[in-house]
Motif scaffolding. Structure first.
Motif, PDB file in Angstrom:
ATOM      1  N   ASP A   1      34.989  32.347  14.454  1.00 35.48           N
ATOM      2  CA  ASP A   1      34.386  31.158  15.063  1.00 35.48           C
ATOM      3  C   ASP A   1      33.484  30.455  14.045  1.00 35.48           C
ATOM      4  OD1 ASP A   1      32.001  32.641  14.950  1.00 35.48           O
ATOM      5  OD2 ASP A   1      31.954  33.038  17.107  1.00 35.48           O
ATOM      6  N   ALA A   2      32.697  29.522  14.512  1.00 28.89           N
ATOM      7  CA  ALA A   2      31.833  28.724  13.639  1.00 28.89           C
ATOM      8  C   ALA A   2      30.758  29.566  12.949  1.00 28.89           C
ATOM      9  CB  ALA A   2      31.183  27.591  14.441  1.00 28.89           C
ATOM     10  N   THR A   3      30.490  30.763  13.468  1.00 31.13           N
ATOM     11  CA  THR A   3      29.483  31.636  12.854  1.00 31.13           C
ATOM     12  C   THR A   3      30.107  32.737  11.995  1.00 31.13           C
ATOM     13  OG1 THR A   3      29.382  33.187  14.709  1.00 31.13           O
ATOM     14  CG2 THR A   3      27.946  31.240  14.825  1.00 31.13           C
ATOM     15  N   GLY A   4      31.436  32.791  11.915  1.00 31.58           N
ATOM     16  CA  GLY A   4      32.109  33.821  11.123  1.00 31.58           C
ATOM     17  C   GLY A   4      32.367  35.107  11.874  1.00 31.58           C
ATOM     18  N   GLU A   5      32.188  35.071  13.193  1.00 29.64           N
ATOM     19  CA  GLU A   5      32.484  36.246  14.015  1.00 29.64           C
ATOM     20  C   GLU A   5      33.872  36.106  14.618  1.00 29.64           C
ATOM     21  OE1 GLU A   5      29.481  37.120  16.910  1.00 29.64           O
ATOM     22  OE2 GLU A   5      27.900  37.175  15.406  1.00 29.64           O
ATOM     23  N   GLY A   6      34.497  37.254  14.882  1.00 33.90           N
ATOM     24  CA  GLY A   6      35.804  37.218  15.508  1.00 33.90           C
ATOM     25  C   GLY A   6      36.242  38.596  15.933  1.00 33.90           C
ATOM     26  N   ALA A   7      37.278  38.630  16.764  1.00 31.68           N
ATOM     27  CA  ALA A   7      37.844  39.893  17.232  1.00 31.68           C
ATOM     28  C   ALA A   7      39.329  39.676  17.497  1.00 31.68           C
ATOM     29  CB  ALA A   7      37.136  40.381  18.491  1.00 31.68           C
ATOM     30  N   ALA A   8      40.091  40.726  17.277  1.00 35.88           N
ATOM     31  CA  ALA A   8      41.528  40.688  17.548  1.00 35.88           C
ATOM     32  C   ALA A   8      41.984  42.100  17.864  1.00 35.88           C
ATOM     33  CB  ALA A   8      42.292  40.153  16.340  1.00 35.88           C
ATOM     34  N   SER A   9      43.022  42.217  18.670  1.00 36.48           N
ATOM     35  CA  SER A   9      43.596  43.526  18.935  1.00 36.48           C
ATOM     36  C   SER A   9      45.097  43.419  19.111  1.00 36.48           C
ATOM     37  CB  SER A   9      42.952  44.218  20.130  1.00 36.48           C
ATOM     38  OG  SER A   9      42.738  43.374  21.187  1.00 36.48           O
ATOM     39  N   ALA A  10      45.736  44.538  18.896  1.00 38.44           N
ATOM     40  CA  ALA A  10      47.186  44.623  19.049  1.00 38.44           C
ATOM     41  C   ALA A  10      47.531  46.020  19.541  1.00 38.44           C
ATOM     42  CB  ALA A  10      47.886  44.348  17.729  1.00 38.44           C
ATOM     43  N   THR A  11      48.610  46.093  20.293  1.00 39.63           N
ATOM     44  CA  THR A  11      49.105  47.374  20.798  1.00 39.63           C
ATOM     45  C   THR A  11      50.564  47.503  20.392  1.00 39.63           C
ATOM     46  OG1 THR A  11      47.604  47.259  22.683  1.00 39.63           O
ATOM     47  CG2 THR A  11      49.464  48.780  22.869  1.00 39.63           C
ATOM     48  N   VAL A  12      50.925  48.687  19.896  1.00 38.23           N
ATOM     49  CA  VAL A  12      52.308  48.977  19.543  1.00 38.23           C
ATOM     50  C   VAL A  12      52.768  50.200  20.328  1.00 38.23           C
ATOM     51  CG1 VAL A  12      52.284  47.900  17.252  1.00 38.23           C
ATOM     52  CG2 VAL A  12      51.562  50.289  17.507  1.00 38.23           C
ATOM     53  N   ALA A  13      54.069  50.317  20.508  1.00 33.09           N
ATOM     54  CA  ALA A  13      54.652  51.397  21.306  1.00 33.09           C
ATOM     55  C   ALA A  13      54.996  52.606  20.437  1.00 33.09           C
ATOM     56  CB  ALA A  13      55.887  50.887  22.040  1.00 33.09           C
ATOM     57  N   TRP A  14      54.104  52.946  19.512  1.00 26.52           N
ATOM     58  CA  TRP A  14      54.259  54.111  18.655  1.00 26.52           C
ATOM     59  C   TRP A  14      52.894  54.502  18.101  1.00 26.52           C
ATOM     60  CZ3 TRP A  14      52.566  52.194  14.034  1.00 26.52           C
ATOM     61  CH2 TRP A  14      52.824  50.846  13.743  1.00 26.52           C
ATOM     62  N   GLN A  15      52.840  55.696  17.520  1.00 21.51           N
ATOM     63  CA  GLN A  15      51.622  56.143  16.859  1.00 21.51           C
ATOM     64  C   GLN A  15      51.941  56.394  15.389  1.00 21.51           C
ATOM     65  OE1 GLN A  15      50.038  59.470  19.081  1.00 21.51           O
ATOM     66  NE2 GLN A  15      49.340  58.128  20.726  1.00 21.51           N
ATOM     67  N   PRO A  16      51.066  55.944  14.484  1.00 17.26           N
ATOM     68  CA  PRO A  16      51.330  56.155  13.055  1.00 17.26           C
ATOM     69  C   PRO A  16      51.478  57.645  12.727  1.00 17.26           C
ATOM     70  CG  PRO A  16      49.527  54.617  13.349  1.00 17.26           C
ATOM     71  CD  PRO A  16      49.829  55.203  14.698  1.00 17.26           C
ATOM     72  N   ARG A  17      52.356  57.927  11.776  1.00 20.69           N
ATOM     73  CA  ARG A  17      52.515  59.292  11.306  1.00 20.69           C
ATOM     74  C   ARG A  17      51.215  59.720  10.620  1.00 20.69           C
ATOM     75  NH1 ARG A  17      56.929  56.348  10.675  1.00 20.69           N
ATOM     76  NH2 ARG A  17      56.377  55.681   8.573  1.00 20.69           N
TER      77      ARG A  17
END
Length: 175
Positions: free
Chosen positions: A130-146
């Motif tokens: 945003d205008a102050t340099g803050e932000g958030a994002a998320s993602a979900t995948v149908a697997w778990q990393p090895r």
């Protein structure tokens, strides 16, 4: 004589906490040349200033799923950063983070085949500040990393900015 000793240690082993399905990494971005190797490295101070902050929550509590949430503050204002899970660790050179982590690994690297390089096979986020340099994002995948193969989260420049091309790696956080 070792049997009683081992038996005495068994109750202590039962007290050790199990690995948590949720992990949290919090770090301030520093230069790769910092005296103490940093957990978060900025390669572009104009987009990811030294001292800016990242918090990454990785949730693997649901079987066969991973949810990753990135929260930042102090980054360039009103900017869009593509963010990807990578196989290498953060280092002095941006390329140290290696290629994107893929659930099904493309046998041809760098991976450009859409059958492998896609949002179902890679963990991808789009982080908008945003205008102050803050932000958030998320993602979900149908697997778990090895285990041991997803070692970093990399912020790319996204929209071209100054000397940075869209795909440039501008920051890296060790996981």
């Amino acid at each position: 004589m070792t049997a009683p000793f081992a038996a005495a240690l068994l109750p202590l082993a039962l007290l050790a906490p199990a690995a948590s399905p949720v992990s949290v990494v919090e770090a301030d971005f520093d230069p790769a040349t910092a005296f103490v190797p940093p957990a978060a490295i900025s390669y572009a101070q104009d987009l990811v200033p030294y001292g800016s902050h990242a918090r990454i929550v990785t949730d693997r509590s649901a079987p066969g799923r991973t949810r990753l949430t990135l929260t930042v503050r102090g980054l360039a204002a009103d900017h869009t950063f593509p963010v990807h899970l990578h196989t290498g660790t953060c280092g002095a050179e941006p390329a140290s983070s290696g290629p994107h982590y893929q659930d099904a690994v493309d046998p041809v690297q760098p991976s450009t085949d859409p059958a492998y390089a896609n949002e179902r096979n890679e963990l991808r986020l789009v982080l908008r500040t945003d205008a102050t340099g803050e932000g958030a994002a998320s993602a979900t995948v149908a697997w778990q990393p090895r285990p041991g193969e997803a070692r970093s989260l990399v912020l790319h420049a996204g929209t071209p900015a100054g000397r940075h091309a869209a795909g440039d790696r501008v920051a890296c956080v060790k996981l």
